[in-house]
Design an enzyme around this catalytic site. Structure first.
Site, mmCIF file in Angstrom:
data_model
loop_
_atom_site.group_PDB
_atom_site.id
_atom_site.type_symbol
_atom_site.label_atom_id
_atom_site.label_comp_id
_atom_site.label_asym_id
_atom_site.label_seq_id
_atom_site.Cartn_x
_atom_site.Cartn_y
_atom_site.Cartn_z
ATOM 1 N N HIS A 1 0.800 -1.255 0.101
ATOM 2 C CA HIS A 1 0.074 -0.109 0.042
ATOM 3 C C HIS A 1 0.781 1.215 -0.051
ATOM 4 O O HIS A 1 1.854 1.260 0.248
ATOM 5 C CB HIS A 1 -1.063 -0.015 1.269
ATOM 6 C CG HIS A 1 -0.099 0.119 2.476
ATOM 7 N ND1 HIS A 1 0.366 1.322 2.918
ATOM 8 C CD2 HIS A 1 0.288 -0.907 3.202
ATOM 9 C CE1 HIS A 1 1.272 0.935 4.115
ATOM 10 N NE2 HIS A 1 0.770 -0.412 4.369
ATOM 11 N N GLU B 1 -2.481 -7.124 7.067
ATOM 12 C CA GLU B 1 -1.124 -7.257 7.666
ATOM 13 C C GLU B 1 -1.190 -8.098 8.838
ATOM 14 O O GLU B 1 -2.090 -8.494 9.376
ATOM 15 C CB GLU B 1 -0.770 -5.646 8.096
ATOM 16 C CG GLU B 1 0.596 -5.649 8.719
ATOM 17 C CD GLU B 1 1.767 -6.076 7.902
ATOM 18 O OE1 GLU B 1 1.910 -6.980 7.561
ATOM 19 O OE2 GLU B 1 2.672 -5.142 7.502
#
Length: 198
Positions: free
Chosen positions: A8, A82
């Protein structure tokens, strides 16, 4: 299939050096939004069949410009999230988190206090990748997260830990892989750097 695994764009937690892993997570910074637009320009020429992201806001914000450019819907897969920092969430002291993740090489059952174990993380991430491959596209993008990408790619592509630790995984860096969950995955490029091993 060809899989473009993307970290990201920059977030406010990245700037503050905080471990931001829980849902929904912090937004992209203005720099992160610029990175997302640049990513869209970089990947818009690829013959992409689908775009996937984790359920964290920053991953979806990173994918949005590319989805608009290609007229594709973003598919959210929580498994791409994550590695969960648990008790270390929003800490600026990364040492205990990093040490625990490194320990997974020898002891995958070990867990981050309040967060993921190596086995648990790999199971959910592999399930998300299997879903992507199972959708039948020749090429796809998955927007995910730095630690998760590093751990999964190292385990899946059989990379030497020393080689891996010497490489940065900056915001919007693209890892290019080829393969599938059953035959295995081969890392073709780390950003712009071709990979000739692993």
């Amino acid at each position: 299939m060809r899989l473009f695994l993307v970290r990201h764009g920059e977030t406010h937690a990245n700037v503050a050096r905080q471990l931001d892993t829980a849902v929904p997570g912090l937004d992209l910074t203005d720099t992160g939004r610029q990175q997302a637009r640049a990513l869209a320009e970089r990947l818009a020429t690829e013959d992409l069949g689908a775009i996937y992201t984790s359920d964290l806001v920053r991953a979806q914000q990173t994918a949005a410009p590319l989805a608009r450019a290609l007229g594709l819907r973003v598919v959210v897969l929580p498994g791409l999230r994550e590695i969960q920092a648990g008790d270390y969430e929003m800490s600026t002291e990364w040492g205990p988190f990093v040490d625990t993740v490194k320990r997974w090489r020898e002891d995958p059952e070990h867990a981050i206090p309040g967060g993921d174990s190596g086995i648990g993380f790999m199971a959910r991430y592999e399930a998300a990748i299997r879903r992507i491959a199972g959708d039948g596209h020749e090429s796809a993008v998955a927007v995910s997260h730095g630690a998760a990408m590093r751990v999964w790619v190292a385990a899946t592509a059989g990379l030497d830990p020393t080689w891996l630790e010497g490489r940065r995984l900056d915001n919007t860096l693209v890892l290019t892989l080829d393969g599938d969950p059953d035959a295995g995955w081969r890392l073709l490029a780390w950003g712009d750097e071709p990979v000739t091993h692993g």
